[in-house]
Design a protein around this motif. Structure first.
Motif: not given
Length: 1001
Positions: A670-671, A663-664, A339, A666-667, A335
């Motif tokens: 988190q990962i 948005a990418l 991203a 921020q993702q 993931d």
């Protein structure tokens, strides 16, 4: 047939329409020409009968649509029916037929459209021809009957009444009369031939009598030879019986020797088994020790197996948890990588959109050039519209001229091929004549064989009758012998009495009576022997006759094909005789066609029109190349419009990409946080617990495997232990088996000695009786020679008998042929009379004569309503010819008014139309009555333009006057003042989406 509802989809000029006939009694369908008035009625006819006015079936489908459907509901004979018919382009049609039941419609559709259409006709009892000539008064056909010549009007009535059936019957009767005439000629020839053949009967009868005497003497000699032959055969059969018995004894000797050997082998095998068992019994102590060690190893292996059952699931759970942990970790890493890749893709997409926005100035310049190119293209398109029809017509003319030339060339080639074929057929005429002669000889031979077959059948019938008489005599004699045996038994008793009078018999009388009964019995016995011999001989003769009859039947199976071959040859010979005249006609036509092609004398009007079109095209300033260049320039510049839209899309796309970047990012954060804290994941804790459980079991897999190997090596003592137990059980049985084999061996050896002695005795008998085969062969050869001679005589006698029987058959055939000849002459007369009766001057004329008074009465009744009883019609079927005593058949129509009787042509258009309408409506009523159904619906699709206001009022009044006779009357017109005369109107108008209707009144 009373209409109730009509639903149309894509039929002719209608797209989607539903017409409810409820409450419509007398209605007028009105609208301008071409609006689709008649198409409504065409939809009804097409739905029920599948008939329409279009040339091709696909033309009924609305232009641009794929499928047309008509749903028609109507009432007939107090029953409601529904017909659904559809047509799909380039595929086919479907048809459904239903009848109204209590809760809906019940299906009456059959397998296949033809069977369903037949089902509809059976319920309606009216076909399409009767419908259009009775209930449907079609446009432009009102004066069709009146305008024909008087002698043609009868043919019109015959066509309407379907009297062509009698024409077919008349043609069949004439064909039968011709066949009967040909049969009379053939029968007359056959009778003459049979009479000539019957003149040879006397000479053949004398030869038959002499040959019968010779055969009687030969039969006596054959009987003596048969007795000698029977004695020799008896001797030979006795010797063959000894030889067969000797062969049987020798055959038994071989199996006995084999059986002795087999018992000896079994005895040796049993002794060997006993030795092996004894060896096994000597090792009993060692086997017991090894078996105890095997049991100890088996118990230890069971304990290790219990540990393995717990160890194996724990090991599997550890592997599963390790895989899940690796999968979760791999997914988080994937993931994160995805991203980061999407962020890189967003950077590339933003650069691409920036490049598109940089072309804004160039795109605006090309848009201006595109507008100018389109203006020039529209101008060239208008010029093309003027030139295209001329060029299309030019291509049509050129194609028609080429087709005309090709048609002449094809005809010329066909004539050449026909000439070659006819010339080749002329060369075959001698071969056909020779083949016809050979076929005629073959037919004559087969006819003779057929007569001989009938003789064989009659002879077989005679033999069977003779055998039945012999069998009856045999049963009678056997009954008499039974009575005599009973009387002799009574006389043989002590102090016997007379069988007739029951009185005591003295010794002399008793001797005479007993002797007489015994003599009678001996005579009857001799007669029975004779009858049995005759039955045997007759049976052999019947077998010979049956075999000969089957052979003749096989040979005569070729009779019908040979007759057919003769007919084909005769037809070909008849065709060859007409070849010369046909060749001359083809040669003349070929010369004319060749001259026309050489001078271009074909399609001259088309060639002239083509020249005029070429001149017009030269005067118009239009060039396809300029048009193509302008069109290609527009196509080349059209990309500017696409680029203009791309600019707007690029602006919107750039804003979307900037929003996706946030948005990418921020993702991805988190990962990364999940990867840093993965050591405290629940899967890691479960994996540690399972590893602790495995360590507590204290299980060694290698030690378990070594224990299994030792157990497998010690398993041999288990098999030895089982074999030892089995040997201890079987040892007493083997001793008994050995004793039984010793006893059987002694029996087999004794039987072998007995058979050897019998073989020697039979061989001595054969040596003492020599073989009589030589004497038997000589006697049979002499007998066969005499038999061959006797068979030749029998064959000759059979031929003579056949000829005599054939003469009897010929006489019977002659009598039968004469009777058949008389019947054929009578049939010829009958069929000729039927042909005259079925002709136009027979039954057809009589039916028309009976119909005309009804037609005249109904027509005058309707005409009186239309003309205020001012007009009257009369049908005249005969008029005087040039001679006073001769009448000519005709069908004149006389029309009378207050001024007198005048010709039909002298009446005005309005008056003539009223007469036409009255006769036409009268014909409709009569045709409906003849079809077996009531005329409940009337459709009037006629032009009323010849009527003035008063005439229209009378027509409307006449229609209203006859309205009570019909359940529904529909009238079609485009005249406004005629439209206003009806209270109920169906207005039809044509729109861009198809024809539409509006009901008023």
């Amino acid at each position: 047939m009373i209409p109730k509802r009509l639903t149309i989809r894509n039929f002719l000029s209608y797209r989607d329409l539903t017409l409810d006939f409820s409450g419509l009694h007398v209605a007028c369908i009105c609208g301008p020409n071409g609006a689709g008035k008649s198409s409504l009625l065409e939809a009804i006819a097409w739905a029920v009968w599948g008939q329409s006015r279009v040339a091709a079936e696909d033309d009924i489908v609305y232009q641009g649509q794929v499928e047309a459907t008509v749903d028609f509901v109507f009432t007939h004979s107090a029953q409601t029916y529904r017909v659904l018919r559809s047509r799909r382009r380039n595929q086919g049609s479907t048809l459904e037929f239903q009848v109204e039941a209590g809760d809906g419609f019940r299906v009456l559709t059959q397998r296949g459209m033809r069977a369903t259409q037949q089902q509809i006709l059976q319920h309606l009892k009216i076909d399409y021809d009767t419908f259009v000539n009775s209930a449907y008064l079609r446009q432009g056909r009102a004066d069709e009957f009146m305008l024909k010549r008087p002698r043609d009007r009868k043919q019109v009535l015959a066509d309407l009444l379907k009297l062509d059936h009698y024409d077919r019957l008349g043609e069949q009767a004439r064909e039968q009369a011709r066949d009967a005439r040909a049969q009379v000629q053939l029968l007359e020839t056959a009778v003459a031939g049979l009479t000539a053949q019957l003149q040879q009967r006397t000479a053949i009868a004398v030869a038959h009598t002499a040959l019968e005497a010779e055969l009687a003497a030969a039969e006596t000699t054959a009987q003596d030879q048969q007795q000698q032959l029977s004695q020799l055969r008896h001797q030979q059969q006795q010797r063959q019986g000894w030889q067969q018995q000797l062969a049987l004894e020798q055959q038994q000797l071989g199996p006995l020797e084999a059986s002795v050997q087999r018992v000896s082998d079994d005895r040796v095998q049993i002794q060997q088994q006993m030795l092996q068992m004894q060896h096994l019994l000597d090792q009993a102590e060692a086997i017991g020790t090894g078996y105890q060690q095997f049991q100890q190893l088996q118990a230890e292996a069971a304990q290790q197996g219990l540990k393995f059952q717990t160890y194996q699931p724990a090991q599997a759970e550890r592997s599963r948890l390790q895989q899940q942990t690796a999968a979760v970790l791999s997914q988080l890493q994937a993931d994160g990588q995805a991203a980061r890749q999407r962020l890189a893709d967003l950077d590339a997409a933003e650069q691409e959109q920036q490049q598109i926005l940089s072309q804004r100035q160039t795109i605006q310049e090309h848009l201006s050039q595109l507008q100018a190119a389109r203006t020039r293209l529209r101008d060239l398109d208008q010029r093309q519209l003027r030139v295209a029809p001329l060029r299309q017509r030019q291509r049509q003319l050129q194609a028609q001229i080429e087709r005309a030339e090709a048609s002449l060339s094809a005809r010329l080639e066909a004539i050449q091929q026909a000439q070659q074929r006819l010339q080749a057929q002329q060369t075959q005429q001698p071969e056909l004549i020779q083949a016809a002669v050979e076929v005629t000889h073959r037919i004559d031979y087969l006819e003779q064989r057929r007569s001989y077959q009938e003789d064989v059948r009659q002879k077989g019938s005679e033999r069977r009758g003779f055998m039945e008489r012999l069998q009856a005599d045999q049963r009678n004699y056997e009954a008499q012998m039974a009575q005599l045996d009973q009387k002799i038994q009574l006389l043989s008793a002590p102090e016997a009495c007379c069988p007739l009078c029951d009185q005591p018999l003295d010794p002399p009388r008793w001797d005479r009576l007993l002797l007489r009964h015994r003599q009678e019995r001996s005579e009857i016995q001799d007669r029975l022997w004779v009858i049995r011999e005759q039955l045997t001989t007759s049976e052999r003769e019947i077998q010979v006759l049956r075999r000969e009859y089957r052979e003749l039947e096989t040979e005569l199976a070729k009779y019908a094909p040979v007759l057919q071959q003769r007919g084909q040859l005769q037809a070909r010979l008849d065709t060859v005789s007409d070849l010369q005249s046909r060749l001359h006609e083809l040669t003349t036509e070929r010369q004319q066609l060749t001259q026309c092609l050489a001078d271009n004398r074909y399609a001259e009007d088309l060639q002239a029109e083509l020249g005029q079109l070429e001149q017009q095209l030269e005067q118009l300033p239009y060039d396809d190349r300029d048009h193509a260049l302008a069109r290609s320039q527009v196509d080349r510049l059209r990309w500017a419009e696409v680029k203009q839209a791309s600019l707007q899309q690029a602006e919107r796309r750039l804003a979307q990409l900037q929003a996706q970047r946030t948005a990418l990012e921020q993702q991805l954060a988190q990962i990364q946080a999940q990867l840093d804290g993965f050591a405290s994941h629940p899967l890691q804790q479960q994996l540690a617990a399972v590893e602790a459980q495995i360590a507590a079991l204290d299980y060694d897999l290698e030690q378990h495997q070594q224990l299994r190997l030792a157990l497998d090596q010690a398993r041999v003592w288990q098999a030895s232990h089982q074999a030892l137990a089995q040997a201890q059980q079987q040892q007493p049985g083997l001793h008994q088996r050995l004793d039984e084999l010793d006893r059987r061996l002694g029996q087999r050896q004794q039987a072998q000695a007995d058979v050897t002695a019998r073989v020697a005795q039979l061989q001595q008998q054969l040596d003492a009786n020599p073989d009589p085969q030589t004497a038997l062969t000589q006697l049979e050869a002499q007998r066969q020679t005499d038999q061959a001679k006797r068979e030749q005589q029998l064959a000759q006698l059979g031929r003579l008998q056949q000829q005599l029987a054939q003469f009897e058959q010929l006489q019977a055939q002659l009598d039968q042929q004469q009777q058949t000849l008389q019947q054929a002459r009578r049939q010829q007369q009958v069929y000729q009379s039927l042909a005259d009766a079925f002709g136009p001057n027979g039954i057809q004329a009589l039916m028309i004569e009976n119909l005309l008074p009804q037609l005249e009465a109904v027509a005058n009744q309707i005409l009186g309503r239309l003309s205020a009883h001012q007009l009257h019609v009369q049908f005249v079927t005969q008029r005087a010819g040039r001679s006073r005593h001769k009448l000519i058949d005709t069908l004149d129509i006389l029309i009378a008014d207050p001024q007198g009787t005048r010709a039909y042509e002298t009446y005005s258009g309005g008056e003539a139309f009223r007469v036409n309408f009255a006769i036409r409506l009268a014909l409709a009523r009569l045709l409906a009555q003849r079809s077996g159904t009531a005329l409940q619906m009337l459709i009037i699709d006629e032009g009323f333009g010849t009527q003035d206001q008063a005439g229209c009022d009378r027509l409307v009044a006449a229609i209203n006057a006859i309205a009570s006779d019909f359940a529904c009357i529909l009238t079609i017109t485009h005249m406004p003042h005629f439209r206003e005369a009806f209270q109920t109107r169906i207005d039809v108008c044509k729109t861009a989406t198809g024809s539409q209707i509006e009901i008023s009144g």
